[in-house]
Design a protein around this motif. Structure first.
Motif, PDB file in Angstrom:
ATOM      1  N   TYR A   8       0.828  -1.198   0.000  1.00  0.00           N
ATOM      2  CA  TYR A   8       0.000   0.000   0.000  1.00  0.00           C
ATOM      3  C   TYR A   8       0.867   1.254   0.000  1.00  0.00           C
ATOM      4  CZ  TYR A   8      -4.436  -2.374   0.769  1.00  0.00           C
ATOM      5  OH  TYR A   8      -5.553  -3.156   0.598  1.00  0.00           O
ATOM      6  N   LEU A   9       0.314   2.297  -0.621  1.00  0.00           N
ATOM      7  CA  LEU A   9       0.883   3.630  -0.617  1.00  0.00           C
ATOM      8  C   LEU A   9       0.024   4.503   0.282  1.00  0.00           C
ATOM      9  CD1 LEU A   9       2.518   6.108  -1.867  1.00  0.00           C
ATOM     10  CD2 LEU A   9       0.722   6.175  -3.604  1.00  0.00           C
ATOM     11  N   LEU A  10       0.650   5.231   1.185  1.00  0.00           N
ATOM     12  CA  LEU A  10      -0.050   6.228   1.988  1.00  0.00           C
ATOM     13  C   LEU A  10       0.150   7.581   1.326  1.00  0.00           C
ATOM     14  CD1 LEU A  10      -1.582   7.108   4.551  1.00  0.00           C
ATOM     15  CD2 LEU A  10       0.646   7.369   5.673  1.00  0.00           C
ATOM     16  N   ARG A  11      -0.944   8.170   0.872  1.00  0.00           N
ATOM     17  CA  ARG A  11      -0.878   9.477   0.215  1.00  0.00           C
ATOM     18  C   ARG A  11      -1.303  10.546   1.222  1.00  0.00           C
ATOM     19  NH1 ARG A  11      -0.427  10.699  -5.165  1.00  0.00           N
ATOM     20  NH2 ARG A  11      -0.792   8.517  -5.738  1.00  0.00           N
ATOM     21  N   VAL A  12      -0.383  11.442   1.557  1.00  0.00           N
ATOM     22  CA  VAL A  12      -0.614  12.463   2.574  1.00  0.00           C
ATOM     23  C   VAL A  12      -0.692  13.829   1.912  1.00  0.00           C
ATOM     24  CG1 VAL A  12       0.267  13.522   4.694  1.00  0.00           C
ATOM     25  CG2 VAL A  12       0.644  11.074   4.268  1.00  0.00           C
ATOM     26  N   ASP A  13      -1.797  14.549   2.176  1.00  0.00           N
ATOM     27  CA  ASP A  13      -1.959  15.915   1.686  1.00  0.00           C
ATOM     28  C   ASP A  13      -1.919  16.835   2.898  1.00  0.00           C
ATOM     29  OD1 ASP A  13      -2.844  18.405   0.788  1.00  0.00           O
ATOM     30  OD2 ASP A  13      -4.197  17.542  -0.698  1.00  0.00           O
ATOM     31  N   LEU A  14      -0.803  17.509   3.104  1.00  0.00           N
ATOM     32  CA  LEU A  14      -0.639  18.367   4.280  1.00  0.00           C
ATOM     33  C   LEU A  14      -1.528  19.601   4.208  1.00  0.00           C
ATOM     34  CD1 LEU A  14       3.252  18.198   4.626  1.00  0.00           C
ATOM     35  CD2 LEU A  14       1.563  16.986   6.011  1.00  0.00           C
ATOM     36  N   THR A  18      -5.186  15.436   5.053  1.00  0.00           N
ATOM     37  CA  THR A  18      -5.750  14.102   4.830  1.00  0.00           C
ATOM     38  C   THR A  18      -4.664  13.060   4.617  1.00  0.00           C
ATOM     39  OG1 THR A  18      -5.934  14.520   2.447  1.00  0.00           O
ATOM     40  CG2 THR A  18      -7.855  15.047   3.825  1.00  0.00           C
ATOM     41  N   CYS A  19      -4.992  11.831   4.994  1.00  0.00           N
ATOM     42  CA  CYS A  19      -4.110  10.678   4.788  1.00  0.00           C
ATOM     43  C   CYS A  19      -4.963   9.559   4.201  1.00  0.00           C
ATOM     44  CB  CYS A  19      -3.482  10.209   6.095  1.00  0.00           C
ATOM     45  SG  CYS A  19      -2.501  11.455   6.978  1.00  0.00           S
ATOM     46  N   VAL A  20      -4.604   9.081   3.031  1.00  0.00           N
ATOM     47  CA  VAL A  20      -5.403   8.064   2.345  1.00  0.00           C
ATOM     48  C   VAL A  20      -4.498   6.927   1.898  1.00  0.00           C
ATOM     49  CG1 VAL A  20      -6.944   7.573   0.406  1.00  0.00           C
ATOM     50  CG2 VAL A  20      -7.035   9.806   1.536  1.00  0.00           C
ATOM     51  N   ALA A 108       5.087   2.411   0.695  1.00  0.00           N
ATOM     52  CA  ALA A 108       5.493   3.763   0.319  1.00  0.00           C
ATOM     53  C   ALA A 108       4.615   4.793   1.021  1.00  0.00           C
ATOM     54  CB  ALA A 108       5.405   3.946  -1.195  1.00  0.00           C
ATOM     55  N   VAL A 109       5.206   5.964   1.253  1.00  0.00           N
ATOM     56  CA  VAL A 109       4.483   7.140   1.756  1.00  0.00           C
ATOM     57  C   VAL A 109       4.812   8.293   0.825  1.00  0.00           C
ATOM     58  CG1 VAL A 109       4.180   8.757   3.670  1.00  0.00           C
ATOM     59  CG2 VAL A 109       4.639   6.342   4.141  1.00  0.00           C
ATOM     60  N   LEU A 110       3.782   8.970   0.308  1.00  0.00           N
ATOM     61  CA  LEU A 110       3.968  10.121  -0.571  1.00  0.00           C
ATOM     62  C   LEU A 110       3.347  11.325   0.101  1.00  0.00           C
ATOM     63  CD1 LEU A 110       3.575  10.241  -4.412  1.00  0.00           C
ATOM     64  CD2 LEU A 110       2.482  12.004  -3.015  1.00  0.00           C
ATOM     65  N   VAL A 111       4.169  12.345   0.358  1.00  0.00           N
ATOM     66  CA  VAL A 111       3.724  13.538   1.086  1.00  0.00           C
ATOM     67  C   VAL A 111       3.741  14.740   0.164  1.00  0.00           C
ATOM     68  CG1 VAL A 111       4.121  15.027   3.073  1.00  0.00           C
ATOM     69  CG2 VAL A 111       4.663  12.591   3.222  1.00  0.00           C
ATOM     70  N   GLN A 112       2.585  15.426   0.076  1.00  0.00           N
ATOM     71  CA  GLN A 112       2.472  16.655  -0.699  1.00  0.00           C
ATOM     72  C   GLN A 112       1.843  17.739   0.163  1.00  0.00           C
ATOM     73  OE1 GLN A 112       0.294  14.529  -4.023  1.00  0.00           O
ATOM     74  NE2 GLN A 112       1.454  15.976  -5.277  1.00  0.00           N
TER      75      GLN A 112
END
Length: 520
Positions: A8-14, A18-20, A108-112
């Motif tokens: 899984y990828l954790l998509r973080v929108d600072l 939100t964290c999805v 993976a973790v993707l932070v934007q």
């Protein structure tokens, strides 16, 4: 340690807070495996964004061998666009961050985005959340870690990252930072103080246990046979500081700002550390080699790059002063090599850089492969993407003539591809000093139950390098940016002649032809 279950990828929108979680497509994992390759693939669509743009992601990834009994396989990779070089950049850490990320069920973790105020990303098995941490903003890394208390794993920035110093690092609780490239400044621009993993480390299920046991036995046999890793003069016995005397003898130990070395390395070489501190071997989460040196209170002593940066590039002979400077760098969250090489050693002169990255303390006049590798590295002036020191100094996997450019274009392209494959597996680079892709392909095949050959790994590594070069091209880089500072072609050092610029340029042109042909 529960077995990990899913990719899984954790998509973080600072910005949105939100964290999805979302599944990673199986084709993406097949094409890139994980680690550096996966981070590069996830970053590809954002190539035209400024490093400090809120929408420019930072990506944290692990590889498919993480969570297995394979030694040195737990490295975690942080990928982004470097504010220092403006290129794509990947940096690795070998502490428990990777296994704990696996424990949280993530690959993976993707932070934007950019938070309204300073925040912390907390990740656990049961979910993730963004926490306000105004009380941590402004603290050094050591104090911030103490405030966080006992966690599975953590990575934080210091004041340098908060102030967006271009060579800011990301420090980890294990003392194994994401150092080079300034990705700590990217975290600071997002007002992200750190990432905390509440989940403990996890293991993965092995698809073919008998095949895995056989492959692991082969790997360990080669490790034990490696003089560099486990020999009496190797890095298990003395740490990476064992390289000080070897590279001094080879003329590769750099002097102040890459002039001749005129200092006294005996004040900070392996013998000096041994006599003054009586250190013990220390290593990353799952390391048998233990290349680090630790003292009785748990303090990690500087490695070769840090010691040679301050002792060689800056001309300092006082070991305690060097250790104090390194400790200050790690607490403030700055890369010791860039701080030493670009800020202290220059003394008003132009820093020795490639694509903006200060060169590490390995003089390319002593290694034509290294000269070419510095120039072609997609990350800027780094020796790691190709790591020709293995063949030109350590004589592994086969010796190459370190004073000849003949054939080096193809050698460097091959090394870049093979090492990128190792980074996609998230394996420590030192493993390459003992094992080949045959052993790694056998291990990977047994873990995931799908046949991989050495040629498959080379294709994955080459695909990763091609994508990195494409990213850089989309950012405006051209073949003209693959260059070296002119001093290396005009001035001698350490008794070695300047590099032959004509032969360098001929081999560089051959390298570009090789890469262009591979893209057809």
């Amino acid at each position: 340690m529960a077995p990990a279950s899913a990719d899984y990828l954790l998509r973080v929108d600072l910005t949105a807070g939100t964290c999805v979680r979302e599944p990673i497509g199986p084709q993406l994992l097949q094409d890139y495996l994980g680690g550096r390759g996966l981070g590069t693939a996830l970053l590809q669509e954002y190539a035209n964004l400024d490093p400090f743009s809120p929408e420019m992601p930072l990506v944290l990834t692990i590889g498919p061998l993480c969570g297995t009994p394979v030694p040195m396989s737990s490295r975690c990779v942080l990928t982004g666009r470097s504010p220092l070089t403006k290129t794509i950049f990947s940096s690795t850490s070998g502490g428990p961050l990777g296994p704990c990320l696996l424990g949280a069920g993530l690959t993976a973790v993707l932070v934007q985005g950019r938070a309204v105020s300073s925040c912390l990303l907390e990740i656990g098995r049961d979910g993730e959340r963004l926490l306000p941490v105004d009380q941590l903003w402004g603290l050094g890394c050591e104090a911030a870690m103490q405030q966080l208390g006992k966690v599975g794993a953590a990575a934080v920035i210091g004041p340098a990252g908060e102030q967006q110093v271009l060579y800011a690092s990301v420090e980890t609780a294990s003392g194994e930072p994401f150092c080079r490239g300034g990705l700590g400044a990217v975290m600071g621009s997002k007002r992200l103080k750190g990432i905390v993993l509440k989940a403990g480390p996890a293991t993965v299920s092995i698809a073919d246990q008998a095949g895995f046991d056989k492959a692991l036995e082969d790997l360990m046999r080669l490790f034990r046979a490696s003089p560099f890793l486990l020999g009496p003069l190797g890095i298990r016995e003395h740490g990476t500081v064992a390289l000080v005397d070897l590279l001094k003898q080879r003329g590769m130990l750099s002097g102040r700002n890459f002039y001749s070395f005129g200092g006294d390395e005996t004040g900070w070489n392996a013998y000096a550390l041994s006599q003054q501190f009586h250190p013990q071997p220390g290593g990353c989460y799952d390391c048998t080699v233990a290349c680090k040196r630790t003292v009785s209170d748990g303090t990690v002593l500087p490695d070769y790059d840090q010691l040679a940066a301050f002792g060689g590039l800056c001309g300092l002979d006082d070991l305690e002063q060097i250790i104090e400077l390194c400790s200050w760098c790690h607490d403030q969250g700055v890369d010791p090599v860039s701080y030493a090489s670009g800020k202290i050693a220059t003394a008003g002169e132009t820093a020795m850089t490639v694509k903006g990255l200060d060169l590490p303390p390995y003089d390319p006049r002593a290694s034509t492969g290294l000269a070419l590798a510095y120039a072609t590295s997609p990350h800027g002036g780094s020796h790691l993407p190709a790591w020709p020191i293995a063949s030109e100094i350590l004589r592994k996997p086969v010796p190459t003539d370190r004073f000849s450019f003949d054939g080096k274009a193809r050698v460097i392209a091959m090394f870049e591809d093979a090492n990128a494959a190792v980074d996609c597996l998230s394996l420590c680079r030192f493993a390459s000093a003992a094992v080949e892709l045959e052993e790694l392909a056998a291990l990977l095949s047994a873990v995931i139950g799908q046949g991989y050959s050495p040629a498959d790994l080379i294709r994955i590594g080459r695909r990763t390098v091609q994508q990195e070069r494409l990213f850089n091209q989309q950012c405006g880089f051209t073949a003209a940016d693959d260059s070296l500072p002119q001093r290396f072609f005009t001035e001698s050092a350490n008794g070695l002649a300047p590099l032959d610029q004509q032969r360098f340029e001929q081999e560089l042109a051959a390298y570009h032809r090789i890469r262009a042909a591979q893209c057809l």
